[in-house]
Write a protein that holds these residues in place. Structure first.
Motif, PDB file in Angstrom:
ATOM      1  N   GLY A   1       8.718  78.919  47.638  1.00  0.00           N
ATOM      2  CA  GLY A   1       9.750  79.838  47.286  1.00  0.00           C
ATOM      3  C   GLY A   1      11.147  79.243  47.377  1.00  0.00           C
ATOM      4  N   SER A   2      11.290  77.920  47.493  1.00  0.00           N
ATOM      5  CA  SER A   2      12.615  77.328  47.560  1.00  0.00           C
ATOM      6  C   SER A   2      13.270  77.367  46.189  1.00  0.00           C
ATOM      7  N   LEU A   3      14.476  77.848  46.146  1.00  0.00           N
ATOM      8  CA  LEU A   3      15.190  77.992  44.882  1.00  0.00           C
ATOM      9  C   LEU A   3      16.139  76.841  44.606  1.00  0.00           C
ATOM     10  N   ASN A   5      15.778  73.681  43.989  1.00  0.00           N
ATOM     11  CA  ASN A   5      15.421  72.781  42.911  1.00  0.00           C
ATOM     12  C   ASN A   5      15.161  73.603  41.656  1.00  0.00           C
ATOM     13  N   VAL A   8      11.879  75.263  39.872  1.00  0.00           N
ATOM     14  CA  VAL A   8      11.277  76.568  40.176  1.00  0.00           C
ATOM     15  C   VAL A   8      11.197  77.442  38.922  1.00  0.00           C
ATOM     16  N   ARG A  11       7.905  77.154  36.860  1.00  0.00           N
ATOM     17  CA  ARG A  11       6.648  77.542  37.520  1.00  0.00           C
ATOM     18  C   ARG A  11       6.397  79.040  37.378  1.00  0.00           C
ATOM     19  N   LEU A  14       4.680  80.597  42.993  1.00  0.00           N
ATOM     20  CA  LEU A  14       5.470  80.016  44.074  1.00  0.00           C
ATOM     21  C   LEU A  14       4.735  80.254  45.380  1.00  0.00           C
ATOM     22  N   THR A  25       4.990  84.869  39.435  1.00  0.00           N
ATOM     23  CA  THR A  25       6.310  85.172  38.891  1.00  0.00           C
ATOM     24  C   THR A  25       6.318  84.970  37.376  1.00  0.00           C
TER      25      THR A  25
END
Length: 89
Positions: A1-3, A5, A8, A11, A14, A25
């Motif tokens: 769930g890191s935004l 990079n 995201v 994909r 997540l 998502t």
């Protein structure tokens, strides 16, 4: 769930960093938008994540750096994280 990079937005699943579950998502590109960051106008690309994890994301169009995140809080209020000072050159 890191935004952090921008990958995201490429994909459709997540990993939830809290409990390790997979979040489904959908990603929509909403267009380019200028934002004021630290007194500078930065051209950004805006995306919307929806599904199990919903956020609006703005990435610097030139560098790919995350400059803004916006979402609804549990009480329905709008919350935003905004880059305060641009170090983007």
């Amino acid at each position: 769930g890191s935004l952090w990079n921008q990958v995201v937005v490429q994909r459709h699943e997540l990993l939830d960093p809290v409990d390790g579950t997979v979040m489904k998502t959908k990603v929509a590109f909403l267009g380019e938008e200028p934002l004021s960051i630290g007194g500078q106008t930065v051209q950004t690309r805006k995306y919307r994540l929806s599904g199990d994890y919903s956020r609006d994301l703005w990435y610097d169009a030139r560098t790919g750096s995350l400059v803004r995140v916006q979402f609804k809080g549990p009480d329905g209020s709008e919350l935003a994280y905004v880059l305060k000072n641009s170090t983007i050159n």
